[in-house]
Design a protein around this motif. Structure first.
Motif, PDB file in Angstrom:
ATOM      1  N   MET A  98     -12.213-114.830   4.609  1.00 33.64           N
ATOM      2  CA  MET A  98     -13.036-113.718   4.154  1.00 33.64           C
ATOM      3  C   MET A  98     -14.507-114.044   4.367  1.00 33.64           C
ATOM      4  O   MET A  98     -14.953-115.155   4.093  1.00 33.64           O
ATOM      5  CB  MET A  98     -12.772-113.442   2.663  1.00 33.64           C
ATOM      6  N   PHE A  99     -15.261-113.054   4.854  1.00 34.12           N
ATOM      7  CA  PHE A  99     -16.685-113.241   5.124  1.00 34.12           C
ATOM      8  C   PHE A  99     -17.470-112.110   4.459  1.00 34.12           C
ATOM      9  O   PHE A  99     -17.226-110.927   4.730  1.00 34.12           O
ATOM     10  CB  PHE A  99     -16.944-113.269   6.629  1.00 34.12           C
ATOM     11  N   THR A 100     -18.385-112.498   3.586  1.00 36.98           N
ATOM     12  CA  THR A 100     -19.098-111.501   2.774  1.00 36.98           C
ATOM     13  C   THR A 100     -20.615-111.562   2.947  1.00 36.98           C
ATOM     14  O   THR A 100     -21.330-110.804   2.298  1.00 36.98           O
ATOM     15  CB  THR A 100     -18.776-111.702   1.286  1.00 36.98           C
ATOM     16  N   ASN A 101     -21.088-112.457   3.788  1.00 34.27           N
ATOM     17  CA  ASN A 101     -22.524-112.705   3.952  1.00 34.27           C
ATOM     18  C   ASN A 101     -23.128-113.362   2.714  1.00 34.27           C
ATOM     19  O   ASN A 101     -24.335-113.275   2.487  1.00 34.27           O
ATOM     20  CB  ASN A 101     -23.293-111.418   4.286  1.00 34.27           C
ATOM     21  N   THR A 102     -22.284-114.002   1.914  1.00 42.45           N
ATOM     22  CA  THR A 102     -22.756-114.794   0.774  1.00 42.45           C
ATOM     23  C   THR A 102     -22.175-116.205   0.908  1.00 42.45           C
ATOM     24  O   THR A 102     -21.059-116.380   1.413  1.00 42.45           O
ATOM     25  CB  THR A 102     -22.316-114.190  -0.576  1.00 42.45           C
ATOM     26  N   GLU A 103     -22.913-117.202   0.450  1.00 42.76           N
ATOM     27  CA  GLU A 103     -22.502-118.596   0.624  1.00 42.76           C
ATOM     28  C   GLU A 103     -21.186-118.923  -0.057  1.00 42.76           C
ATOM     29  O   GLU A 103     -20.376-119.687   0.468  1.00 42.76           O
ATOM     30  CB  GLU A 103     -23.602-119.522   0.087  1.00 42.76           C
ATOM     31  N   ASN A 104     -20.946-118.352  -1.220  1.00 46.94           N
ATOM     32  CA  ASN A 104     -19.749-118.698  -1.993  1.00 46.94           C
ATOM     33  C   ASN A 104     -18.477-118.039  -1.475  1.00 46.94           C
ATOM     34  O   ASN A 104     -17.373-118.425  -1.867  1.00 46.94           O
ATOM     35  CB  ASN A 104     -19.952-118.326  -3.463  1.00 46.94           C
ATOM     36  N   PHE A 105     -18.630-117.025  -0.603  1.00 47.35           N
ATOM     37  CA  PHE A 105     -17.454-116.302  -0.123  1.00 47.35           C
ATOM     38  C   PHE A 105     -17.502-116.136   1.396  1.00 47.35           C
ATOM     39  O   PHE A 105     -17.645-115.036   1.926  1.00 47.35           O
ATOM     40  CB  PHE A 105     -17.348-114.935  -0.812  1.00 47.35           C
ATOM     41  N   GLY A 106     -17.388-117.271   2.081  1.00 41.05           N
ATOM     42  CA  GLY A 106     -17.222-117.230   3.529  1.00 41.05           C
ATOM     43  C   GLY A 106     -18.479-117.278   4.366  1.00 41.05           C
ATOM     44  O   GLY A 106     -18.410-117.523   5.573  1.00 41.05           O
ATOM     45  N   GLY A 107     -19.635-116.981   3.784  1.00 44.18           N
ATOM     46  CA  GLY A 107     -20.876-117.015   4.543  1.00 44.18           C
ATOM     47  C   GLY A 107     -21.086-115.783   5.409  1.00 44.18           C
ATOM     48  O   GLY A 107     -20.402-114.759   5.258  1.00 44.18           O
ATOM     49  N   ASN A 108     -22.058-115.877   6.322  1.00 44.23           N
ATOM     50  CA  ASN A 108     -22.404-114.749   7.185  1.00 44.23           C
ATOM     51  C   ASN A 108     -21.349-114.503   8.256  1.00 44.23           C
ATOM     52  O   ASN A 108     -20.883-115.431   8.916  1.00 44.23           O
ATOM     53  CB  ASN A 108     -23.749-114.993   7.875  1.00 44.23           C
ATOM     54  N   PHE A 109     -21.014-113.246   8.444  1.00 41.09           N
ATOM     55  CA  PHE A 109     -20.054-112.883   9.479  1.00 41.09           C
ATOM     56  C   PHE A 109     -20.665-113.074  10.873  1.00 41.09           C
ATOM     57  O   PHE A 109     -19.946-113.302  11.845  1.00 41.09           O
ATOM     58  CB  PHE A 109     -19.595-111.444   9.290  1.00 41.09           C
ATOM     59  N   LYS A 110     -21.986-113.030  10.962  1.00 37.92           N
ATOM     60  CA  LYS A 110     -22.624-113.200  12.265  1.00 37.92           C
ATOM     61  C   LYS A 110     -22.306-114.560  12.875  1.00 37.92           C
ATOM     62  O   LYS A 110     -22.147-114.691  14.100  1.00 37.92           O
ATOM     63  CB  LYS A 110     -24.139-113.025  12.160  1.00 37.92           C
ATOM     64  N   SER A 111     -22.199-115.592  12.058  1.00 40.30           N
ATOM     65  CA  SER A 111     -21.876-116.932  12.571  1.00 40.30           C
ATOM     66  C   SER A 111     -20.491-116.934  13.217  1.00 40.30           C
ATOM     67  O   SER A 111     -20.251-117.644  14.196  1.00 40.30           O
ATOM     68  CB  SER A 111     -21.938-117.965  11.452  1.00 40.30           C
ATOM     69  N   VAL A 112     -19.581-116.145  12.657  1.00 43.59           N
ATOM     70  CA  VAL A 112     -18.244-116.009  13.243  1.00 43.59           C
ATOM     71  C   VAL A 112     -18.342-115.320  14.603  1.00 43.59           C
ATOM     72  O   VAL A 112     -17.719-115.743  15.587  1.00 43.59           O
ATOM     73  CB  VAL A 112     -17.316-115.205  12.308  1.00 43.59           C
ATOM     74  N   LEU A 113     -19.135-114.273  14.668  1.00 39.11           N
ATOM     75  CA  LEU A 113     -19.294-113.537  15.918  1.00 39.11           C
ATOM     76  C   LEU A 113     -19.847-114.445  17.020  1.00 39.11           C
ATOM     77  O   LEU A 113     -19.353-114.430  18.156  1.00 39.11           O
ATOM     78  CB  LEU A 113     -20.232-112.347  15.718  1.00 39.11           C
ATOM     79  N   LYS A 114     -20.858-115.221  16.686  1.00 35.81           N
ATOM     80  CA  LYS A 114     -21.456-116.109  17.677  1.00 35.81           C
ATOM     81  C   LYS A 114     -20.431-117.075  18.249  1.00 35.81           C
ATOM     82  O   LYS A 114     -20.381-117.318  19.465  1.00 35.81           O
ATOM     83  CB  LYS A 114     -22.612-116.886  17.053  1.00 35.81           C
ATOM     84  N   GLN A 115     -19.586-117.617  17.397  1.00 34.75           N
ATOM     85  CA  GLN A 115     -18.566-118.566  17.838  1.00 34.75           C
ATOM     86  C   GLN A 115     -17.494-117.869  18.681  1.00 34.75           C
ATOM     87  O   GLN A 115     -17.084-118.379  19.733  1.00 34.75           O
ATOM     88  CB  GLN A 115     -17.918-119.247  16.634  1.00 34.75           C
ATOM     89  N   GLU A 116     -17.051-116.699  18.240  1.00 39.71           N
ATOM     90  CA  GLU A 116     -15.994-115.984  18.958  1.00 39.71           C
ATOM     91  C   GLU A 116     -16.470-115.507  20.333  1.00 39.71           C
ATOM     92  O   GLU A 116     -15.710-115.531  21.302  1.00 39.71           O
ATOM     93  CB  GLU A 116     -15.513-114.795  18.121  1.00 39.71           C
ATOM     94  N   PHE A 117     -17.702-115.059  20.434  1.00 40.50           N
ATOM     95  CA  PHE A 117     -18.229-114.623  21.727  1.00 40.50           C
ATOM     96  C   PHE A 117     -18.267-115.787  22.721  1.00 40.50           C
ATOM     97  O   PHE A 117     -18.054-115.603  23.921  1.00 40.50           O
ATOM     98  CB  PHE A 117     -19.639-114.032  21.563  1.00 40.50           C
ATOM     99  N   LYS A 118     -18.521-116.979  22.226  1.00 41.65           N
ATOM    100  CA  LYS A 118     -18.603-118.150  23.092  1.00 41.65           C
ATOM    101  C   LYS A 118     -17.243-118.548  23.652  1.00 41.65           C
ATOM    102  O   LYS A 118     -17.144-119.032  24.778  1.00 41.65           O
ATOM    103  CB  LYS A 118     -19.189-119.338  22.330  1.00 41.65           C
ATOM    104  N   THR A 119     -16.186-118.372  22.876  1.00 40.36           N
ATOM    105  CA  THR A 119     -14.861-118.898  23.251  1.00 40.36           C
ATOM    106  C   THR A 119     -13.883-117.827  23.738  1.00 40.36           C
ATOM    107  O   THR A 119     -12.764-118.162  24.127  1.00 40.36           O
ATOM    108  CB  THR A 119     -14.237-119.624  22.043  1.00 40.36           C
ATOM    109  N   SER A 120     -14.290-116.570  23.740  1.00 42.67           N
ATOM    110  CA  SER A 120     -13.346-115.490  24.073  1.00 42.67           C
ATOM    111  C   SER A 120     -13.386-115.101  25.544  1.00 42.67           C
ATOM    112  O   SER A 120     -14.437-115.134  26.190  1.00 42.67           O
ATOM    113  CB  SER A 120     -13.639-114.258  23.214  1.00 42.67           C
ATOM    114  N   LYS A 121     -12.223-114.709  26.045  1.00 38.70           N
ATOM    115  CA  LYS A 121     -12.096-114.213  27.407  1.00 38.70           C
ATOM    116  C   LYS A 121     -12.187-112.697  27.459  1.00 38.70           C
ATOM    117  O   LYS A 121     -12.656-112.125  28.447  1.00 38.70           O
ATOM    118  CB  LYS A 121     -10.766-114.674  28.011  1.00 38.70           C
ATOM    119  N   ASN A 122     -11.710-112.036  26.408  1.00 38.27           N
ATOM    120  CA  ASN A 122     -11.759-110.577  26.316  1.00 38.27           C
ATOM    121  C   ASN A 122     -12.166-110.197  24.892  1.00 38.27           C
ATOM    122  O   ASN A 122     -11.724-110.846  23.931  1.00 38.27           O
ATOM    123  CB  ASN A 122     -10.388-109.962  26.624  1.00 38.27           C
ATOM    124  N   ILE A 123     -12.971-109.156  24.762  1.00 37.81           N
ATOM    125  CA  ILE A 123     -13.407-108.735  23.427  1.00 37.81           C
ATOM    126  C   ILE A 123     -13.452-107.213  23.327  1.00 37.81           C
ATOM    127  O   ILE A 123     -13.664-106.499  24.316  1.00 37.81           O
ATOM    128  CB  ILE A 123     -14.802-109.288  23.071  1.00 37.81           C
TER     129      ILE A 123
END
Length: 338
Positions: free
Chosen positions: A1-26
């Motif tokens: 779960m990602f809520t953009n708060t430190e206690n509940f998963g942090g920022n969703f943008k950090s997930v996006l940055k990682q997924e864009f780097k490793t994905s073949k199709n989006i």
């Protein structure tokens, strides 16, 4: 779960940055997107396409609500760049119905990573606001989400942003779309010359149709009109409306059948017509927009309705009236009050 708060998963943008780097199709399917997030990830979309993958961005509200010129320019540029690389990539908008969801699909080549939640593809949605976006882990649900994305991106629901007539709020085209000046061409009369208290009346309950998106008061939000020659799609006119009467109402002896003139409570004379099965369709005669300019115009002038947004029960409540009253003056003549 990602809520953009430190206690509940942090920022969703950090997930996006990682997924864009490793994905073949989006596929990013969001109701809205912000200009800054588009600029930030534009090169990532292009990189995936250049590597032979499919990179698709779908926006669900742009076709009906419009986009700023800056955002439209960014999206058009991105779409052109992606189309040049391969035809399986691009920027799309839904044109049959508003889409307000937020789905992110990443194919890494080894697995599908899917995220669904409240985060729009914007800086506020991926880092600023408190949101709630979760990873989809169940295999069956993943299959259903991928099928849903295919449905959204099908030709029956979406079109390239380059072929969509996107309005820019504040532009000349926008002002023309929401302008009320055409009512000045109607005939006028003195509304004090009619005493409605002495006339037989019937009432059309507008709250019955206010919540029905794509119909009656909200025709604008229905399927866009496709130009078969150019392949371009544009929304139906903002002021286009056509009320539908039920059988109980249309069978009322006072109900008009065919052509009639509506003498409005503010001094206009609108040529009207009922047509269709049991004369159920109530519309202005020359153009569906004239009736809409009068009715929606009243809502706008009262501050109850913002152009290019749906008429709802809350709209009518804010206006202070949820009924349309017809008083029969004589054969083919009705006083219309809203």
């Amino acid at each position: 779960m990602f809520t953009n708060t430190e206690n509940f998963g942090g920022n969703f943008k950090s997930v996006l940055k990682q997924e864009f780097k490793t994905s073949k199709n989006i596929v990013v399917a969001s109701g809205y997107a912000s200009a800054d997030i588009l600029q930030e990830f534009k090169n990532d979309f292009v990189k995936i396409a250049k590597n032979g993958g499919s990179a698709k961005l779908l926006l669900g509200m742009a076709f009906y609500e419009g986009l700023s010129q800056t955002k439209l320019d960014i999206l058009n540029s991105l779409c052109i760049d992606l189309n040049k690389i391969n035809k399986d990539s691009g920027v799309y908008v839904t044109y049959t119905r508003k889409y307000h969801g937020k789905v992110y699909y990443f194919d890494t080549g080894k697995q599908d990573n899917i995220f669904v939640g409240s985060s729009n593809f914007s800086s506020s949605g991926t880092s600023g606001n408190i949101e709630c976006t979760v990873a989809v882990n169940d295999t069956t649900t993943k299959i259903k989400v991928k099928d849903f994305l295919s449905y959204l991106l099908s030709k029956e629901n979406s079109i390239s942003i380059l072929k969509a007539d996107i309005v820019v709020p504040g532009s000349k085209k926008y002002k023309e779309k929401v302008s009320l000046v055409n009512l000045d061409n109607l005939k006028h009369y003195d509304p004090t010359s009619i005493d409605i208290s002495k006339l037989p009346t019937f009432i059309y309950p507008l709250d019955r149709v206010a919540e029905k998106e794509k119909s009656s008061l909200n025709v604008y939000f229905g399927k866009g009109r496709l130009n078969s020659k150019t392949g371009h799609v544009k929304p139906r006119p903002w002021y286009e409306i056509e009320l539908i009467a039920n059988v109980a109402l249309s069978s009322n002896p006072l109900y008009p059948k065919g052509d009639f003139d509506a003498y409005t409570d503010d001094g206009y004379i609108i040529p009207m017509r009922t047509q269709g099965d049991y004369y159920k369709n109530i519309r202005s005669k020359q153009s569906l927009q004239i009736f809409g300019m009068w009715l929606k115009g009243k809502l706008q002038k009262a501050g109850a309705l913002t152009p290019l947004t749906p008429v709802t029960k809350d709209t009518l409540m804010s206006y202070g009236n949820d009924t349309l009253t017809f008083a029969k003056i004589g054969e083919g003549k009705y006083y219309m009050k809203f």
